[in-house]
Design a protein around this motif. Structure first.
Motif, PDB file in Angstrom:
ATOM      1  N   PRO A   1       0.818  -1.205   0.000  1.00  0.00           N
ATOM      2  CA  PRO A   1       0.000   0.000   0.000  1.00  0.00           C
ATOM      3  C   PRO A   1       0.858   1.263   0.000  1.00  0.00           C
TER       4      PRO A   1
ATOM      5  N   ASN B   1      -5.004   6.648   5.334  1.00  0.00           N
ATOM      6  CA  ASN B   1      -6.465   6.644   5.342  1.00  0.00           C
ATOM      7  C   ASN B   1      -7.055   5.350   5.883  1.00  0.00           C
ATOM      8  N   GLU B   2      -6.215   4.398   6.215  1.00  0.00           N
ATOM      9  CA  GLU B   2      -6.681   3.111   6.703  1.00  0.00           C
ATOM     10  C   GLU B   2      -7.012   3.197   8.187  1.00  0.00           C
ATOM     11  N   PRO B   3      -8.196   2.767   8.599  1.00  0.00           N
ATOM     12  CA  PRO B   3      -8.516   2.786  10.033  1.00  0.00           C
ATOM     13  C   PRO B   3      -7.697   1.732  10.764  1.00  0.00           C
ATOM     14  N   ASN B   4      -7.007   2.158  11.811  1.00  0.00           N
ATOM     15  CA  ASN B   4      -6.146   1.244  12.558  1.00  0.00           C
ATOM     16  C   ASN B   4      -6.403   1.435  14.048  1.00  0.00           C
TER      17      ASN B   4
ATOM     18  N   GLU C   1      -2.645   5.454   1.175  1.00  0.00           N
ATOM     19  CA  GLU C   1      -3.565   4.398   1.569  1.00  0.00           C
ATOM     20  C   GLU C   1      -3.374   4.016   3.033  1.00  0.00           C
ATOM     21  N   LEU C   2      -2.129   3.991   3.494  1.00  0.00           N
ATOM     22  CA  LEU C   2      -1.869   3.670   4.891  1.00  0.00           C
ATOM     23  C   LEU C   2      -2.417   4.742   5.830  1.00  0.00           C
TER      24      LEU C   2
END
Length: 45
Positions: free
Chosen positions: A26, A33-36, A30-31
């Protein structure tokens, strides 16, 4: 000497041809915007 060189080149070629893909890497966007849930910055415990 030539036999060992041939063996070494053969093993190198077989490793290169049999590589296993690990999937798409990614992008940073993308990282971000990724929910973590592990990286929660709310420290109100």
């Amino acid at each position: 000497m030539p036999a060992s060189k041939r063996r070494r080149e053969s093993t190198w070629k077989s490793r290169k041809q049999n590589q296993q893909p690990h999937g798409k890497i990614p992008s940073l966007h993308e990282l971000a915007n990724e929910p973590n849930p592990e990286s929660n910055t709310d420290n109100t415990q």
